[in-house]
Design a protein around this motif. Structure first.
Motif, PDB file in Angstrom:
ATOM      1  N   GLU A   2      -0.116   1.078 -13.755  1.00  0.00           N
ATOM      2  CA  GLU A   2       0.780   0.362 -12.853  1.00  0.00           C
ATOM      3  C   GLU A   2       0.199   0.342 -11.433  1.00  0.00           C
ATOM      4  O   GLU A   2      -0.380   1.319 -10.978  1.00  0.00           O
ATOM      5  CB  GLU A   2       2.136   1.058 -12.852  1.00  0.00           C
ATOM      6  N   LYS A   3       0.355  -0.782 -10.756  1.00  0.00           N
ATOM      7  CA  LYS A   3      -0.140  -0.924  -9.397  1.00  0.00           C
ATOM      8  C   LYS A   3       0.710  -0.073  -8.447  1.00  0.00           C
ATOM      9  O   LYS A   3       1.923  -0.216  -8.388  1.00  0.00           O
ATOM     10  CB  LYS A   3      -0.084  -2.385  -8.979  1.00  0.00           C
ATOM     11  N   VAL A   5       1.723   0.844  -4.690  1.00  0.00           N
ATOM     12  CA  VAL A   5       1.722   0.331  -3.330  1.00  0.00           C
ATOM     13  C   VAL A   5       2.433   1.355  -2.457  1.00  0.00           C
ATOM     14  O   VAL A   5       3.593   1.669  -2.679  1.00  0.00           O
ATOM     15  CB  VAL A   5       2.428  -1.039  -3.221  1.00  0.00           C
ATOM     16  N   VAL A  80      -9.854   0.212  -0.217  1.00  0.00           N
ATOM     17  CA  VAL A  80      -8.505  -0.153  -0.648  1.00  0.00           C
ATOM     18  C   VAL A  80      -7.976  -1.220   0.304  1.00  0.00           C
ATOM     19  O   VAL A  80      -8.527  -1.442   1.374  1.00  0.00           O
ATOM     20  CB  VAL A  80      -7.546   1.068  -0.684  1.00  0.00           C
ATOM     21  N   ASN A  81      -6.908  -1.861  -0.092  1.00  0.00           N
ATOM     22  CA  ASN A  81      -6.281  -2.898   0.723  1.00  0.00           C
ATOM     23  C   ASN A  81      -5.222  -2.282   1.627  1.00  0.00           C
ATOM     24  O   ASN A  81      -4.453  -1.420   1.187  1.00  0.00           O
ATOM     25  CB  ASN A  81      -5.625  -3.946  -0.179  1.00  0.00           C
ATOM     26  N   TYR A 101      -2.741  -0.416  -0.951  1.00  0.00           N
ATOM     27  CA  TYR A 101      -2.808  -0.537  -2.414  1.00  0.00           C
ATOM     28  C   TYR A 101      -4.234  -0.812  -2.873  1.00  0.00           C
ATOM     29  O   TYR A 101      -5.127  -1.030  -2.057  1.00  0.00           O
ATOM     30  CB  TYR A 101      -1.858  -1.641  -2.900  1.00  0.00           C
ATOM     31  N   GLY A 102      -4.419  -0.774  -4.187  1.00  0.00           N
ATOM     32  CA  GLY A 102      -5.738  -1.018  -4.769  1.00  0.00           C
ATOM     33  C   GLY A 102      -6.481   0.265  -5.083  1.00  0.00           C
ATOM     34  O   GLY A 102      -7.700   0.285  -5.151  1.00  0.00           O
ATOM     35  N   ASP A 104      -7.985   3.285  -7.230  1.00  0.00           N
ATOM     36  CA  ASP A 104      -8.523   3.541  -8.565  1.00  0.00           C
ATOM     37  C   ASP A 104      -8.775   5.043  -8.651  1.00  0.00           C
ATOM     38  O   ASP A 104      -9.909   5.507  -8.571  1.00  0.00           O
ATOM     39  CB  ASP A 104      -9.817   2.748  -8.780  1.00  0.00           C
TER      40      ASP A 104
END
Length: 147
Positions: A2-3, A5, A80-81, A101-102, A104
């Motif tokens: 799941e992303k 944020v 990352v963003n 977000y982003g 890993d």
């Protein structure tokens, strides 16, 4: 996976244009966040932000700018963003959200990143609020890790 944020937010009692400019223009941003920048944020440009007291710097790539509304960047290792969104609540108040977000990362690394980024960006917003609303430089980022 799941992303994830990470979102931090703050109401700042200044017009959106003024708050937006505070994050674009390093002459203002250095009053509450990093100590040095290689330039103003512009779409498609990469700038270097420095925290001289920690001997740390980051390359910040600007992906998108929507005047007075959004700054989308990518930075860090691994990259990352980080999006900064500005919503005018009234003529003289702006709701700022920083979305990170982003990631890993595995579970333990992700928990640490969530904690570090939430605390870090909350400190940035607290400092921005104090500076923009009251002209006070609290030196929050520099005092966060004084050793």
């Amino acid at each position: 996976m799941e992303k994830v944020v990470i979102v931090t937010q703050m109401l700042i009692r200044k017009p959106a244009k003024e708050v937006f400019e505070a994050f674009i223009d390093p002459a203002i941003t250095t009053k509450f966040w990093f100590t040095k920048s290689s330039g103003k944020l512009e779409e498609g440009k990469t700038v270097t932000w420095e925290w001289e007291m920690y001997k740390v710097s980051n390359e910040v790539s600007v992906k998108e700018i929507i005047a007075n509304k959004k700054i989308a960047t990518q930075w860090g290792q691994p990259a990352v963003n980080v999006d900064y969104e500005f919503t005018a609540v009234t003529e003289d108040t702006t709701y700022v959200e920083i979305k990170n977000y982003g990631f890993d990362l595995n579970a333990d690394e992700l928990i640490k990143a969530v904690m570090d980024n939430t605390g870090g960006f909350t400190t940035v917003l607290d400092g921005a609020k104090a500076y923009l609303e009251h002209g006070i430089q609290l030196n929050l980022v520099g005092d966060k890790f004084p050793h």
